[in-house]
Design a protein around this motif. Structure first.
Motif, short mmCIF file in Angstrom:
data_model
loop_
_atom_site.label_atom_id
_atom_site.label_comp_id
_atom_site.label_asym_id
_atom_site.label_seq_id
_atom_site.Cartn_x
_atom_site.Cartn_y
_atom_site.Cartn_z
N THR A 130 -6.38 2.00 -5.09
CA THR A 130 -7.67 2.47 -4.59
C THR A 130 -7.73 2.56 -3.08
OG1 THR A 130 -8.64 0.25 -4.55
CG2 THR A 130 -8.84 1.48 -6.60
N SER A 131 -6.73 2.09 -2.40
CA SER A 131 -6.71 2.12 -0.94
C SER A 131 -6.85 3.56 -0.44
CB SER A 131 -5.40 1.51 -0.44
OG SER A 131 -5.29 1.64 0.96
N ARG A 144 0.86 -1.17 0.00
CA ARG A 144 0.00 0.00 0.00
C ARG A 144 0.89 1.22 0.00
NH1 ARG A 144 -3.40 -1.79 4.93
NH2 ARG A 144 -3.02 -3.93 4.39
N LYS A 178 0.53 -2.60 -10.33
CA LYS A 178 -0.74 -3.27 -10.03
C LYS A 178 -0.56 -4.78 -10.05
CE LYS A 178 -5.60 -3.51 -11.14
NZ LYS A 178 -6.63 -3.39 -12.14
N ASP A 195 -2.23 -1.52 -4.39
CA ASP A 195 -3.64 -1.15 -4.43
C ASP A 195 -3.76 0.37 -4.55
OD1 ASP A 195 -6.47 -1.57 -2.15
OD2 ASP A 195 -6.37 -0.93 -4.23
N ARG A 236 -13.74 -1.05 -8.72
CA ARG A 236 -13.02 -0.17 -7.78
C ARG A 236 -12.43 1.04 -8.50
NH1 ARG A 236 -8.60 -3.26 -5.24
NH2 ARG A 236 -8.36 -3.87 -7.39
#
Length: 113
Positions: A41-42, A12, A34, A39, A71
């Motif tokens: 989108t975290s 992350r 990716k 991630d 997401r």
């Protein structure tokens, strides 16, 4: 996600503070990170970056190619709501081009709810 990227541990990253590392014209790097488990989108980091920037076209192109991922689609919609609220016309134009869904209730008011 607990995979490692180059042995660095947790995959992350806070894009709000570390985005300079991803200011690149090589959108393939986004795919590579990716694939390694990063991630984007975290914490809605991707939405924050896309709403604020308005100039890194490869990042918007990468998000456009990934928009079938629910997401990423949500991040695009949230970024569009934020960019509209902030009056960031460059980001709005790129987000619309990237396929952000303007009909999704998004933006700062949605997150506060």
């Amino acid at each position: 996600m607990k995979d490692t990227v180059f042995g660095l541990g947790d995959c992350r990253v806070d894009l709000r503070t570390g985005w300079k590392r991803f200011e690149t014209c090589q959108s393939g790097l986004f795919d590579r990170f990716k694939e390694l488990g990063l991630d984007f989108t975290s914490g809605h980091n991707l939405a924050w970056v896309l709403a604020k920037q308005g100039f890194n076209k490869p990042a918007y192109g990468w998000a456009r190619r990934q928009k079938d991922d629910p997401r990423i689609a949500l991040e695009l919609a949230m970024a569009l709501g934020d960019a509209v609220c902030e009056g960031n016309e460059g980001a709005v134009a790129l987000l619309v081009w990237a396929g952000a869904d303007g009909s999704v209730s998004s933006g700062p008011q949605r997150r506060a709810a």
